[in-house]
Scaffold this active site. Structure first.
Site: not given
Length: 246
Positions: A36, A187, A11, A89, A156, A158, A14, A62-63, A154
């Site tokens: 991806s 960020i 990823g 990432n 969950a 992480k 960008r 696509d991981v 999200y």
């Protein structure tokens, strides 16, 4: 310095991923820029690295796809003969209140953010074990440390990355492989650029350092863990969040 080492940053077309890829390349690593969706954005990352004298190559995958992740790993090992640094990432968000969240949105976020990291670690594990060396760095989030309303999926995913990090660190430590997580806070990226000023101000008020972080802040932490400074650090979560998780 990372001269002679090969790094994969998933990823990295960008945002935070791009900054990590650029930073690792600036230290001498040959970087695989994984993407991806946007090939154009990935090529921009590659061009930025090369403009600074670095070496990079773009590879699409696509991981979250177990078979596709294996193909990517096989291709990298076939071409480079090794992988020294794996930065997981790749991640997406599909925010919404739990009571309105669809099963599809929950599953997709877990598939990319958590299962994607598992897929990459799983397929490169034999390489790392054979080398008896390597650095695996998973990009978690402050949302996975303290939770965040409207981000059940999200958060969950992480938080799951943190558990994955600690478990894999224990499994691979005897072979000299270090596995850590970096948990960014708020960020400044393309993802946050579209937020309203009032929303940004509200979040900034939650940060003890009183400012929004930069993707370079995260990249510096990753570079430290990837280099000699991280040789005796494993199973840890480094929060790059201005103090949000205190």
């Amino acid at each position: 310095m990372l001269t002679g080492q090969v790094a994969l940053v998933t990823g990295s077309a960008r945002g935070i991923g791009r900054e990590i890829a650029v930073k690792l390349a600036s230290l001498g690593a040959s970087v695989i820029v994984n993407y991806s969706g946007s090939e154009a954005a990935a090529l921009e990352t590659k061009a930025q690295i090369e403009s600074l004298g670095g070496t990079a190559e773009c590879m699409r995958c696509d991981v979250s796809d177990f078979a596709a992740a294996k193909e990517l790993a096989d291709n990298i090992i076939k071409k480079y003969g090794r992988l020294d640094i794996l930065v997981n990432n790749a991640g997406i968000t599909k925010d919404g209140l739990l009571m309105k969240m669809s099963e599809e949105d929950f599953d997709r976020v877990l598939d990319v953010n958590l299962k994607g990291a598992f897929n990459m670690i799983r397929h490169f594990s034999r390489n790392f074990l054979k080398q008896r060396s390597g650095k695996i760095i998973n990009i978690s989030s402050v949302s996975g440390v303290i939770g965040n309303a409207g981000q059940a999926n999200y958060s969950a995913s992480k938080a799951g990355l943190i558990g994955l990090t600690k478990s894999v660190a224990r499994e691979l430590a005897s072979r000299g492989i270090c596995v850590n997580a970096v948990a960014p806070g708020f960020i400044q990226t393309d993802m946050t650029a579209n937020m309203s000023d009032s929303a940004k101000e509200g979040l900034t008020d939650m940060i003890p350092l009183g400012r929004i972080g930069d993707a370079k802040d995260v990249a510096e932490a990753v570079a430290f863990l990837a280099g000699v400074g991280g040789n005796y650090i494993t199973g840890q979560v480094i929060c790059v969040d201005g103090g949000m998780a205190i």
